[in-house]
Design an enzyme around this catalytic site. Sequence first.
Site, PDB file in Angstrom:
ATOM      1  N   ARG A 114       0.850  -1.194   0.000  1.00 16.97           N
ATOM      2  CA  ARG A 114       0.000   0.000   0.000  1.00 16.97           C
ATOM      3  C   ARG A 114       0.889   1.250   0.000  1.00 16.97           C
ATOM      4  O   ARG A 114       1.651   1.460   0.957  1.00 16.97           O
ATOM      5  CB  ARG A 114      -0.888   0.043   1.253  1.00 16.97           C
ATOM      6  CG  ARG A 114      -1.795  -1.158   1.423  1.00 16.97           C
ATOM      7  CD  ARG A 114      -3.061  -1.020   0.598  1.00 16.97           C
ATOM      8  NE  ARG A 114      -3.788  -2.279   0.525  1.00 16.97           N
ATOM      9  CZ  ARG A 114      -4.838  -2.587   1.265  1.00 16.97           C
ATOM     10  NH1 ARG A 114      -5.299  -1.716   2.135  1.00 16.97           N
ATOM     11  NH2 ARG A 114      -5.439  -3.747   1.129  1.00 16.97           N
ATOM     12  N   GLU A 128       0.378   4.136   0.767  1.00 21.81           N
ATOM     13  CA  GLU A 128      -0.283   5.243   1.465  1.00 21.81           C
ATOM     14  C   GLU A 128       0.702   5.872   2.450  1.00 21.81           C
ATOM     15  O   GLU A 128       1.410   5.177   3.167  1.00 21.81           O
ATOM     16  CB  GLU A 128      -1.576   4.814   2.153  1.00 21.81           C
ATOM     17  CG  GLU A 128      -1.468   3.564   2.972  1.00 21.81           C
ATOM     18  CD  GLU A 128      -2.823   2.974   3.311  1.00 21.81           C
ATOM     19  OE1 GLU A 128      -3.833   3.673   3.213  1.00 21.81           O
ATOM     20  OE2 GLU A 128      -2.859   1.798   3.681  1.00 21.81           O
ATOM     21  N   ARG A 138      -0.539   1.879  13.064  1.00 24.01           N
ATOM     22  CA  ARG A 138      -1.198   0.664  12.565  1.00 24.01           C
ATOM     23  C   ARG A 138      -1.099   0.470  11.056  1.00 24.01           C
ATOM     24  O   ARG A 138      -1.732  -0.430  10.511  1.00 24.01           O
ATOM     25  CB  ARG A 138      -2.651   0.641  13.021  1.00 24.01           C
ATOM     26  CG  ARG A 138      -3.478   1.772  12.470  1.00 24.01           C
ATOM     27  CD  ARG A 138      -4.824   1.901  13.142  1.00 24.01           C
ATOM     28  NE  ARG A 138      -5.629   2.834  12.363  1.00 24.01           N
ATOM     29  CZ  ARG A 138      -6.550   2.458  11.499  1.00 24.01           C
ATOM     30  NH1 ARG A 138      -6.810   1.180  11.326  1.00 24.01           N
ATOM     31  NH2 ARG A 138      -7.234   3.347  10.824  1.00 24.01           N
ATOM     32  N   HIS A 139      -0.339   1.311  10.374  1.00 22.78           N
ATOM     33  CA  HIS A 139      -0.201   1.169   8.923  1.00 22.78           C
ATOM     34  C   HIS A 139       1.229   0.849   8.507  1.00 22.78           C
ATOM     35  O   HIS A 139       2.172   1.483   8.963  1.00 22.78           O
ATOM     36  CB  HIS A 139      -0.632   2.464   8.218  1.00 22.78           C
ATOM     37  CG  HIS A 139      -2.112   2.655   8.205  1.00 22.78           C
ATOM     38  ND1 HIS A 139      -2.757   3.457   9.105  1.00 22.78           N
ATOM     39  CD2 HIS A 139      -3.066   2.138   7.393  1.00 22.78           C
ATOM     40  CE1 HIS A 139      -4.063   3.427   8.855  1.00 22.78           C
ATOM     41  NE2 HIS A 139      -4.283   2.641   7.830  1.00 22.78           N
ATOM     42  N   GLU A 194     -10.019  -1.858  13.297  1.00 22.23           N
ATOM     43  CA  GLU A 194     -10.422  -2.779  12.236  1.00 22.23           C
ATOM     44  C   GLU A 194      -9.315  -3.768  11.929  1.00 22.23           C
ATOM     45  O   GLU A 194      -8.161  -3.385  11.746  1.00 22.23           O
ATOM     46  CB  GLU A 194     -10.738  -1.975  10.978  1.00 22.23           C
ATOM     47  CG  GLU A 194     -11.315  -2.805   9.858  1.00 22.23           C
ATOM     48  CD  GLU A 194     -10.906  -2.276   8.508  1.00 22.23           C
ATOM     49  OE1 GLU A 194     -11.658  -1.449   7.971  1.00 22.23           O
ATOM     50  OE2 GLU A 194      -9.863  -2.691   7.994  1.00 22.23           O
ATOM     51  N   SER A 207     -11.732  -6.656   6.672  1.00 24.25           N
ATOM     52  CA  SER A 207     -12.876  -6.104   5.963  1.00 24.25           C
ATOM     53  C   SER A 207     -13.287  -7.106   4.903  1.00 24.25           C
ATOM     54  O   SER A 207     -12.446  -7.782   4.302  1.00 24.25           O
ATOM     55  CB  SER A 207     -12.541  -4.739   5.363  1.00 24.25           C
ATOM     56  OG  SER A 207     -11.587  -4.898   4.368  1.00 24.25           O
ATOM     57  N   ARG A 233      -1.436  -6.553  12.039  1.00 21.51           N
ATOM     58  CA  ARG A 233      -2.365  -5.785  12.862  1.00 21.51           C
ATOM     59  C   ARG A 233      -3.049  -6.691  13.889  1.00 21.51           C
ATOM     60  O   ARG A 233      -3.198  -6.323  15.051  1.00 21.51           O
ATOM     61  CB  ARG A 233      -3.400  -5.073  11.995  1.00 21.51           C
ATOM     62  CG  ARG A 233      -4.011  -3.908  12.742  1.00 21.51           C
ATOM     63  CD  ARG A 233      -4.978  -3.136  11.893  1.00 21.51           C
ATOM     64  NE  ARG A 233      -4.338  -2.251  10.944  1.00 21.51           N
ATOM     65  CZ  ARG A 233      -5.023  -1.479  10.105  1.00 21.51           C
ATOM     66  NH1 ARG A 233      -6.335  -1.487  10.131  1.00 21.51           N
ATOM     67  NH2 ARG A 233      -4.395  -0.694   9.256  1.00 21.51           N
TER      68      ARG A 233
HETATM   69  P1  ATP Z   1      -7.522   0.909   7.077  1.00 21.93           P
HETATM   70  O1  ATP Z   1      -8.868   1.547   7.129  1.00 21.93           O
HETATM   71  O2  ATP Z   1      -7.038   0.456   8.421  1.00 21.93           O
HETATM   72  O3  ATP Z   1      -6.495   1.714   6.325  1.00 21.93           O
HETATM   73  P2  ATP Z   1      -8.414  -0.689   4.850  1.00 21.93           P
HETATM   74  O4  ATP Z   1      -9.839  -0.307   4.892  1.00 21.93           O
HETATM   75  O5  ATP Z   1      -7.554  -0.117   3.773  1.00 21.93           O
HETATM   76  O6  ATP Z   1      -7.712  -0.466   6.289  1.00 21.93           O
HETATM   77  P3  ATP Z   1      -8.471  -3.259   3.664  1.00 21.93           P
HETATM   78  O7  ATP Z   1      -7.914  -2.696   2.427  1.00 21.93           O
HETATM   79  O8  ATP Z   1      -9.834  -3.772   3.591  1.00 21.93           O
HETATM   80  O9  ATP Z   1      -8.358  -2.250   4.848  1.00 21.93           O
HETATM   81  O10 ATP Z   1      -7.491  -4.394   4.214  1.00 21.93           O
HETATM   82  C1  ATP Z   1      -7.920  -5.487   4.987  1.00 21.93           C
HETATM   83  C2  ATP Z   1      -7.139  -5.583   6.288  1.00 21.93           C
HETATM   84  O11 ATP Z   1      -5.771  -5.426   6.047  1.00 21.93           O
HETATM   85  C3  ATP Z   1      -7.463  -4.493   7.280  1.00 21.93           C
HETATM   86  O12 ATP Z   1      -8.560  -4.843   8.045  1.00 21.93           O
HETATM   87  C4  ATP Z   1      -6.230  -4.468   8.120  1.00 21.93           C
HETATM   88  O13 ATP Z   1      -6.214  -5.534   9.059  1.00 21.93           O
HETATM   89  C5  ATP Z   1      -5.148  -4.730   7.120  1.00 21.93           C
HETATM   90  N1  ATP Z   1      -4.536  -3.501   6.627  1.00 21.93           N
HETATM   91  C6  ATP Z   1      -5.037  -2.629   5.727  1.00 21.93           C
HETATM   92  N2  ATP Z   1      -4.185  -1.639   5.470  1.00 21.93           N
HETATM   93  C7  ATP Z   1      -3.085  -1.894   6.225  1.00 21.93           C
HETATM   94  C8  ATP Z   1      -1.835  -1.234   6.378  1.00 21.93           C
HETATM   95  N3  ATP Z   1      -1.527  -0.137   5.689  1.00 21.93           N
HETATM   96  N4  ATP Z   1      -0.935  -1.767   7.233  1.00 21.93           N
HETATM   97  C9  ATP Z   1      -1.229  -2.904   7.906  1.00 21.93           C
HETATM   98  N5  ATP Z   1      -2.379  -3.578   7.808  1.00 21.93           N
HETATM   99  C10 ATP Z   1      -3.314  -3.081   6.974  1.00 21.93           C
END
Ligand code: ATP
Length: 470
Positions: free
Chosen positions: A299, A301, A307-308, A393, A396, A444
């Site tokens: 990602r 981002e 947590r990211h 979270e 998802s 996470r």
């Molecule tokens: P968030 O809202 O926390 O940025 P997201 O809505 O982008 O997450 P999804 O794309 O649906 O989440 O990813 C599924 C799962 O992957 C999330 O529930 C989380 O456990 C994990 N996750 C998502 N983005 C990250 C990240 N940047 N770093 C670590 N874990 C992540």
Amino acid sequence: MAEDKENAEVPSKKALKKAQKHAEKAAKKAEYKAQKEGDTDQVDSETQDVSEGLYGTLPMNQSSQKIAFEYTFIGDLSKTKANSVVKITGRLHTSRAKGKQCFFVMRMREHSVQCVLAVGDKVSKQMVKFCGNITRESIINVEGKVVATSQKIESCSVQDVEIQVHKVFVESAAEPRLPLQIEDAMRPDTEDAEGLQIRVSQDTRLDNRVLDLRTPINHAIFKVNAGVIKLFRESLEKRGFNEIVCPKLISGASEGGANVFGLSYFERKAFLAQSPQLYKQMAIASDFGKVFTIGPVFRAENSNTHRHLTEFTGLDLEMAFHHHYHEVIQMEDDEDLSTPNEKLLGRLVKAKYDTDFYIMDKYPLAVRPFYTMPDAENPKWSNSYDMFMRGEEILSGAQRIHNPEFLTERAKAHGIAVDTIQSYIDAFRYGCPPHAGGGIGLERVSMLYLGLDNIRKTSLFPRDPKRLTP
Ligand code: ATP
């Protein structure tokens, strides 16, 4: 003339200085050579070294000898017969020379044992000195007698015996200056509330992750990570899911949006997969029925939060359903579960972790990914759900769109260049069962389960917007 001759035999000041320098240089060279060979007696004294061959620095191991040595694991020493002779290998954790003795602790992972080397029949002063000079964290091979101690050794994991050493060899030396002391890194954050002892900052730990990871707490964290993966895999396999491996190099953004890493791929552009989403679904379109996959997802981002990560481990599943996407969430679990709400996905985290785990159902469609199916009764909402643990979270999931025209429409609405995901859209042109799935972020889940404050602690070599090394 006689005077001249006399003068000629007296070396000049310059020549004397030169000779002195030469002698000093030769002495230093000999000392260095002796140290290198672990042959301290050349430096130390003219007396015969009775320990010759019993200590020193080993040449670089190139597997040239096939001799199998029976090494005893440090963690098994308490079970070893008293007075038996053992060979052990491990790191020099700490050492302290005291008179004619050298006390040192050998460590391997969470196991440690006290060792003593004392001048005696076969142990020379030179050998004790050599031992006292071994740098912390060096890998050493030791031979000695297992001896029961009268007092419990509180500072070691092996508390009832120590090793009376009679051979010590350095297998791989550590540099004398360590960027962090393992003892400091081992200190729990909760201990020493006044902050009197040295703390190791998160950046220092991550910059020197190989040292940091040697601490028992880190070994425990990564055992939990392995446990989560195992539980995920076993639970799904038991329910007839097929594990698949999906490409990470892809031609379009799997989740859409700007959070995707691009790279050059020969003459074209490629991307690092933001999730295995497209491929899980294509497996469903290929009649795999129930699939799961475990692997890295990327990602781009710029989220500098606790947590990211920019690279994390996705635990993803997808399954075809018959009537309603709740079949995925509410897949009947084992009979031994007491309440009907403890379903498969919930159980993965709840059974062991017992935290404030809950599911939230339905989200505004606008905030869900392009491939998410809208709710039939209220098209502004999506057929999706999230799972939370300790208020954050962790998973998802949603029903996916399995109609190519509608999928194209939704992708366009999200600003995705449809041609980059055309093969994915085409996968639904030849019939595809309705399906749903979800994804959990390993790091996470482990962070929340262990109650840790930062996701970097549950990633072996974390990647975030500022960190690409080690
Ligand atoms: P968030 O809202 O926390 O940025 P997201 O809505 O982008 O997450 P999804 O794309 O649906 O989440 O990813 C599924 C799962 O992957 C999330 O529930 C989380 O456990 C994990 N996750 C998502 N983005 C990250 C990240 N940047 N770093 C670590 N874990 C992540």
